[in-house]
Scaffold this motif. Structure first.
Motif, PDB file in Angstrom:
ATOM      1  N   THR A  38      -7.979   2.412   1.107  1.00 54.44           N
ATOM      2  CA  THR A  38      -7.813   2.086  -0.309  1.00 54.44           C
ATOM      3  C   THR A  38      -8.008   0.581  -0.486  1.00 54.44           C
ATOM      4  OG1 THR A  38      -6.225   3.881  -0.576  1.00 54.44           O
ATOM      5  CG2 THR A  38      -6.273   2.197  -2.300  1.00 54.44           C
ATOM      6  N   PRO A  39      -8.997   0.161  -1.267  1.00 54.29           N
ATOM      7  CA  PRO A  39      -9.259  -1.278  -1.408  1.00 54.29           C
ATOM      8  C   PRO A  39      -8.092  -2.013  -2.065  1.00 54.29           C
ATOM      9  CG  PRO A  39     -11.121   0.039  -2.211  1.00 54.29           C
ATOM     10  CD  PRO A  39      -9.984   0.985  -1.997  1.00 54.29           C
ATOM     11  N   ASN A  40      -7.906  -3.248  -1.627  1.00 54.27           N
ATOM     12  CA  ASN A  40      -7.016  -4.212  -2.284  1.00 54.27           C
ATOM     13  C   ASN A  40      -5.529  -3.863  -2.196  1.00 54.27           C
ATOM     14  OD1 ASN A  40      -9.323  -5.728  -3.156  1.00 54.27           O
ATOM     15  ND2 ASN A  40      -9.582  -4.258  -4.837  1.00 54.27           N
ATOM     16  N   LEU A  41      -5.140  -3.066  -1.223  1.00 56.75           N
ATOM     17  CA  LEU A  41      -3.707  -2.861  -1.032  1.00 56.75           C
ATOM     18  C   LEU A  41      -3.081  -4.138  -0.458  1.00 56.75           C
ATOM     19  CD1 LEU A  41      -3.333   0.744   0.462  1.00 56.75           C
ATOM     20  CD2 LEU A  41      -3.054  -0.004  -1.901  1.00 56.75           C
ATOM     21  N   PRO A  42      -1.823  -4.419  -0.808  1.00 61.06           N
ATOM     22  CA  PRO A  42      -1.180  -5.650  -0.338  1.00 61.06           C
ATOM     23  C   PRO A  42      -0.665  -5.537   1.096  1.00 61.06           C
ATOM     24  CG  PRO A  42       0.329  -4.452  -1.758  1.00 61.06           C
ATOM     25  CD  PRO A  42      -0.969  -3.690  -1.782  1.00 61.06           C
ATOM     26  N   LEU A  43      -1.577  -5.393   2.037  1.00 60.08           N
ATOM     27  CA  LEU A  43      -1.196  -5.293   3.441  1.00 60.08           C
ATOM     28  C   LEU A  43      -0.932  -6.687   4.011  1.00 60.08           C
ATOM     29  CD1 LEU A  43      -3.863  -2.715   4.691  1.00 60.08           C
ATOM     30  CD2 LEU A  43      -1.466  -2.259   4.151  1.00 60.08           C
ATOM     31  N   PRO A  44       0.046  -6.818   4.918  1.00 58.22           N
ATOM     32  CA  PRO A  44       0.299  -8.126   5.524  1.00 58.22           C
ATOM     33  C   PRO A  44      -0.836  -8.583   6.436  1.00 58.22           C
ATOM     34  CG  PRO A  44       1.646  -6.430   6.560  1.00 58.22           C
ATOM     35  CD  PRO A  44       1.009  -5.798   5.369  1.00 58.22           C
ATOM     36  N   ALA A  45      -1.596  -7.626   6.956  1.00 57.87           N
ATOM     37  CA  ALA A  45      -2.769  -7.895   7.787  1.00 57.87           C
ATOM     38  C   ALA A  45      -3.644  -6.649   7.724  1.00 57.87           C
ATOM     39  CB  ALA A  45      -2.370  -8.199   9.227  1.00 57.87           C
ATOM     40  N   PRO A  46      -4.960  -6.789   7.852  1.00 57.04           N
ATOM     41  CA  PRO A  46      -5.794  -5.585   7.889  1.00 57.04           C
ATOM     42  C   PRO A  46      -5.445  -4.738   9.104  1.00 57.04           C
ATOM     43  CG  PRO A  46      -7.128  -7.596   7.668  1.00 57.04           C
ATOM     44  CD  PRO A  46      -5.738  -8.027   8.028  1.00 57.04           C
ATOM     45  N   VAL A  47      -5.541  -3.428   8.963  1.00 58.77           N
ATOM     46  CA  VAL A  47      -5.327  -2.570  10.132  1.00 58.77           C
ATOM     47  C   VAL A  47      -6.489  -2.774  11.093  1.00 58.77           C
ATOM     48  CG1 VAL A  47      -5.110  -0.202  10.963  1.00 58.77           C
ATOM     49  CG2 VAL A  47      -3.975  -0.883   8.837  1.00 58.77           C
ATOM     50  N   ARG A  48      -6.169  -3.167  12.313  1.00 53.55           N
ATOM     51  CA  ARG A  48      -7.175  -3.486  13.320  1.00 53.55           C
ATOM     52  C   ARG A  48      -7.699  -2.224  13.994  1.00 53.55           C
ATOM     53  NH1 ARG A  48      -6.194  -5.416  19.404  1.00 53.55           N
ATOM     54  NH2 ARG A  48      -4.731  -3.698  19.129  1.00 53.55           N
ATOM     55  N   ARG A  49      -6.769  -1.383  14.451  1.00 57.12           N
ATOM     56  CA  ARG A  49      -7.157  -0.153  15.144  1.00 57.12           C
ATOM     57  C   ARG A  49      -6.374   1.013  14.557  1.00 57.12           C
ATOM     58  NH1 ARG A  49      -7.722  -2.713  21.252  1.00 57.12           N
ATOM     59  NH2 ARG A  49      -9.610  -3.870  20.723  1.00 57.12           N
ATOM     60  N   LEU A  50      -7.067   2.102  14.363  1.00 61.64           N
ATOM     61  CA  LEU A  50      -6.522   3.300  13.725  1.00 61.64           C
ATOM     62  C   LEU A  50      -6.735   4.483  14.657  1.00 61.64           C
ATOM     63  CD1 LEU A  50      -5.557   4.974  11.191  1.00 61.64           C
ATOM     64  CD2 LEU A  50      -7.966   5.001  10.490  1.00 61.64           C
TER      65      LEU A  50
END
Length: 311
Positions: free
Chosen positions: A127-139
């Protein structure tokens, strides 16, 4: 094996808010955080073995967080059961991440999701533009994708919401095994350990399953039209994912069709697929080969492929 710490985060909802419980392993000040989210009728202690392995094998400080999604485990139950859906769960995870980041800044963020937990991860990552503290690196997506097989959903619907009453933990564990043999081989000791956090005292005596039976309400209300719309939205979110992605599949899974899994390797983040023979929906991350694949993927600093003899 030491028990994880139990904590809570306040989460907003349309009925005045609720508390979500979460379990914490490792270093509370670590900048590397791994979020592990369970399946539809499960709870955060499902990840005891994986979390312990991550903490033991990491060469740097690591913090592993396993929430009890609202309505499950130690978390509150929603006043309005229509909230038991992915948008509320994603919002709750954002509240959790914000609190964790406030406690100790998150620099590296990874996500492991089994079934429903994977769909929540797709929502968080795609979901674009969610207020995450950091991008998820690995999923890591464990036996789930944007397209879900209808027969598996029907199978789950036959037992979801039937929390029962059992005289003993062993009786409850036996009943759960009867509907969970697709999880693959487990020793009696392993299954009992997985089952213990799945029960709580029943008001009339004995034990009952941990979750709010009303989590079944929105699940059973899904129409074919809504399912088709949901699948399209999930594919769009999946195509938005930028995290390096590992897809786990039980080779006998009735929820994640192999055609869907192969499509997930060709589009969006182009997931690497690892399949586990002798397992259906879903791998429990108890078996050593499953743990090895995931810890290798999440702990390697380079972009090397995870090691596995299973895929």
């Amino acid at each position: 094996m030491p028990d994880p710490k139990l904590n809570y985060v306040p989460c907003p909802d349309a009925s005045g808010g609720h508390r979500m419980a979460f379990w914490e392993w490792g270093d509370a000040k670590a900048a590397h955080v791994v979020i592990c989210v369970h399946g539809l009728s499960r709870q955060g202690r499902d990840f005891d073995v994986l979390a312990q392995a991550l903490v033991e094998r990491a060469t740097h400080p690591i913090r592993v967080i396993s929430p009890d999604v609202v309505g499950r485990g130690k978390s509150d139950w929603l006043k309005d059961p229509s909230g038991y859906q992915i948008p509320q769960y994603v919002a709750d995870m954002l509240a959790l991440l914000a609190m964790l980041h406030q406690q100790a800044p998150i620099v590296t963020l990874d996500w492991f999701g089994t079934s429903m937990g994977g769909l929540i991860g797709v929502g968080v990552c795609g979901t674009p533009n969610l207020p995450l503290p950091a991008p998820v690196r690995r999923l890591v997506l464990n036996d789930v994708g944007p397209a879900l097989q209808s027969q598996a959903l029907q199978r789950i619907g036959t037992y979801l919401g039937n929390t029962g009453q059992f005289e003993t933990l062993q009786q409850a564990a036996d009943a759960m095994w009867a509907i969970s043999t697709s999880f693959g081989p487990h020793t009696p000791q392993q299954w009992l350990a997985l089952s213990a956090p799945m029960v709580k005292p029943h008001p009339a005596g004995g034990v009952t399953l941990h979750y709010d039976p009303d989590i079944a309400v929105p699940f059973r209300a899904i129409t074919p039209e809504a399912a088709a719309q949901g699948e399209a939205a999930l594919w769009q979110a999946y195509d938005n994912i930028r995290a390096q992605t590992l897809l786990l599949r039980g080779a006998q899974s009735d929820l994640l069709h192999r055609d869907t899994a192969m499509a997930m390797t060709q589009r969006g983040p182009k997931a690497q697929l690892v399949e586990f023979p002798g397992v259906g929906h879903a791998p429990t991350l108890i078996a050593q080969d499953q743990v090895d694949v995931v810890t290798s993927f999440l702990l390697k600093d380079s972009d090397e492929k995870p090691e596995s003899g299973a895929g």
